[in-house]
Write a protein that holds these residues in place. Sequence first.
Motif, mmCIF file in Angstrom:
data_model
loop_
_atom_site.group_PDB
_atom_site.id
_atom_site.type_symbol
_atom_site.label_atom_id
_atom_site.label_comp_id
_atom_site.label_asym_id
_atom_site.label_seq_id
_atom_site.Cartn_x
_atom_site.Cartn_y
_atom_site.Cartn_z
ATOM 1 N N SER A 68 30.435 47.190 -50.774
ATOM 2 C CA SER A 68 29.481 48.049 -51.478
ATOM 3 C C SER A 68 30.199 49.300 -51.998
ATOM 4 C CB SER A 68 28.373 48.431 -50.502
ATOM 5 O OG SER A 68 27.502 49.392 -51.016
ATOM 6 N N PRO A 69 29.708 49.871 -53.119
ATOM 7 C CA PRO A 69 28.480 49.585 -53.867
ATOM 8 C C PRO A 69 28.664 48.440 -54.865
ATOM 9 C CG PRO A 69 29.577 51.487 -54.822
ATOM 10 C CD PRO A 69 30.382 51.105 -53.608
ATOM 11 N N TYR A 70 27.516 47.860 -55.288
ATOM 12 C CA TYR A 70 27.543 46.731 -56.194
ATOM 13 C C TYR A 70 26.842 47.078 -57.505
ATOM 14 C CZ TYR A 70 28.404 44.514 -51.694
ATOM 15 O OH TYR A 70 28.911 44.191 -50.459
ATOM 16 N N SER A 91 25.280 49.659 -46.264
ATOM 17 C CA SER A 91 26.083 50.405 -45.287
ATOM 18 C C SER A 91 25.817 49.820 -43.913
ATOM 19 C CB SER A 91 25.714 51.893 -45.301
ATOM 20 O OG SER A 91 25.914 52.451 -46.587
ATOM 21 N N ASP A 92 26.857 49.280 -43.278
ATOM 22 C CA ASP A 92 26.694 48.693 -41.952
ATOM 23 C C ASP A 92 26.714 49.739 -40.849
ATOM 24 O OD1 ASP A 92 26.797 46.408 -43.455
ATOM 25 O OD2 ASP A 92 28.255 45.384 -42.195
ATOM 26 N N ASN A 93 27.171 50.940 -41.187
ATOM 27 C CA ASN A 93 27.234 52.035 -40.221
ATOM 28 C C ASN A 93 26.852 53.337 -40.920
ATOM 29 O OD1 ASN A 93 28.643 50.669 -37.776
ATOM 30 N ND2 ASN A 93 29.975 50.139 -39.499
ATOM 31 N N PRO A 94 26.478 54.362 -40.152
ATOM 32 C CA PRO A 94 26.238 55.669 -40.773
ATOM 33 C C PRO A 94 27.480 56.121 -41.547
ATOM 34 C CG PRO A 94 25.409 55.650 -38.531
ATOM 35 C CD PRO A 94 26.173 54.370 -38.704
ATOM 36 N N GLY A 110 16.918 50.732 -43.038
ATOM 37 C CA GLY A 110 17.746 51.866 -42.672
ATOM 38 C C GLY A 110 17.153 53.175 -43.152
ATOM 39 N N ALA A 111 17.982 54.217 -43.243
ATOM 40 C CA ALA A 111 17.492 55.532 -43.652
ATOM 41 C C ALA A 111 18.624 56.379 -44.200
ATOM 42 C CB ALA A 111 16.823 56.243 -42.472
ATOM 43 N N ARG A 130 23.200 49.839 -38.778
ATOM 44 C CA ARG A 130 23.975 49.116 -37.768
ATOM 45 C C ARG A 130 24.479 47.818 -38.397
ATOM 46 N NH1 ARG A 130 19.029 49.243 -35.191
ATOM 47 N NH2 ARG A 130 19.102 46.955 -35.010
ATOM 48 N N PRO A 131 25.555 47.248 -37.860
ATOM 49 C CA PRO A 131 26.037 45.972 -38.419
ATOM 50 C C PRO A 131 24.967 44.885 -38.420
ATOM 51 C CG PRO A 131 27.706 46.935 -36.996
ATOM 52 C CD PRO A 131 26.469 47.787 -36.828
ATOM 53 N N ASP A 132 24.085 44.886 -37.392
ATOM 54 C CA ASP A 132 23.038 43.865 -37.351
ATOM 55 C C ASP A 132 21.774 44.302 -38.086
ATOM 56 O OD1 ASP A 132 22.429 45.846 -35.508
ATOM 57 O OD2 ASP A 132 21.377 44.484 -34.161
ATOM 58 N N ALA A 133 21.747 45.528 -38.589
ATOM 59 C CA ALA A 133 20.622 46.033 -39.372
ATOM 60 C C ALA A 133 21.144 47.070 -40.364
ATOM 61 C CB ALA A 133 19.548 46.643 -38.457
ATOM 62 N N PRO A 134 21.897 46.610 -41.375
ATOM 63 C CA PRO A 134 22.520 47.554 -42.315
ATOM 64 C C PRO A 134 21.490 48.302 -43.150
ATOM 65 C CG PRO A 134 22.762 45.307 -43.096
ATOM 66 C CD PRO A 134 22.193 45.206 -41.710
ATOM 67 N N CYS A 135 21.895 49.469 -43.618
ATOM 68 C CA CYS A 135 21.072 50.205 -44.567
ATOM 69 C C CYS A 135 21.210 49.526 -45.928
ATOM 70 C CB CYS A 135 21.511 51.666 -44.648
ATOM 71 S SG CYS A 135 20.489 52.674 -45.757
#
Length: 298
Positions: free
Chosen positions: A20-22, A34-37, A55-56, A90-95
């Motif tokens: 990303s970005p795409y 984003s898989d992490n903050p 995400g946020a 999070r990696p299992d819940a990316p933004c």
Amino acid sequence: MSDPLAQAILRYTQRQPTPSPYQTAIDGVYILRSDNPTPPTYRLASPAICVVAQGAKWATFGADRLEYRAGQALVVGVEAPSLGRVFEARPDAPCLVLIVELDLAMLRSVVEQMAHSPKAASESVRGVLVTDFGGPLADCALRLVRLLDTSDAIPTVAPLVIREMGYWLLAGPHGGDVARFALADSPSQRVMNAIRALRERYAAPVHVDELAGVAQLSRSAFHRQFKALTSLTPVQYQKQLRLLEARRLMMSQSMAVEAAAFAVGYESASQFSREYARMFGAPPKRDAKQMKTMLEAG
């Protein structure tokens, strides 16, 4: 993950060979994952609607900080320096974020065709706001993402879906504010003309009276509406523009600190270094080195 928009965006990102970005096959439509903050990032924001599917994020414009999360969108109606960060991922819940650039001329055309023009809540229109993103707006966003699977239909269908998105945005609770910064004869649009003039001559000394003349407003009314739109005074806006451009020159062209300072209008390299460190948290040379290291690592 049960939200159809989040599922569709995630499937799209999983098929991409690069991070990303795409920039998607639809002109003016982008997807972020984003898989992490992420660390706070400065940028010059442009008119767009930024939909968070999962995400946020937060973004600051001047002293104003706006948070927006799944089911909400940041609506930007004016070009303005901003600082933003993904803070829930999070990696299992990316933004997952869908960005659709806003064509103010298109919005103006939609307003002119509406049976009842949206009314602004007040004279001073904010150029940036957060709105809930559901119902027809969410349906438009989902159709845009799904359209990426049928490339032959994109040239015909995508503009219609984006126009429909503009309609529902104008018909929503913040429609009056959106209309005000889109309409050509509104005070907000005249202030945006002055902002464009400031951007084109950001390296020259700022003259507020001249900018107020471009906006066809008194000095006090111009100053008030400029700050309402951008959350910055004209002088603060120019300073941040200069520093963002200097950072770009040092990063993309490996320009020396003093050369970058003078290129963006500073007469004193020491003043430039002080203001640069205040904005970005490190002196110019160290910041440029850190940014290059981060980009090479990423």
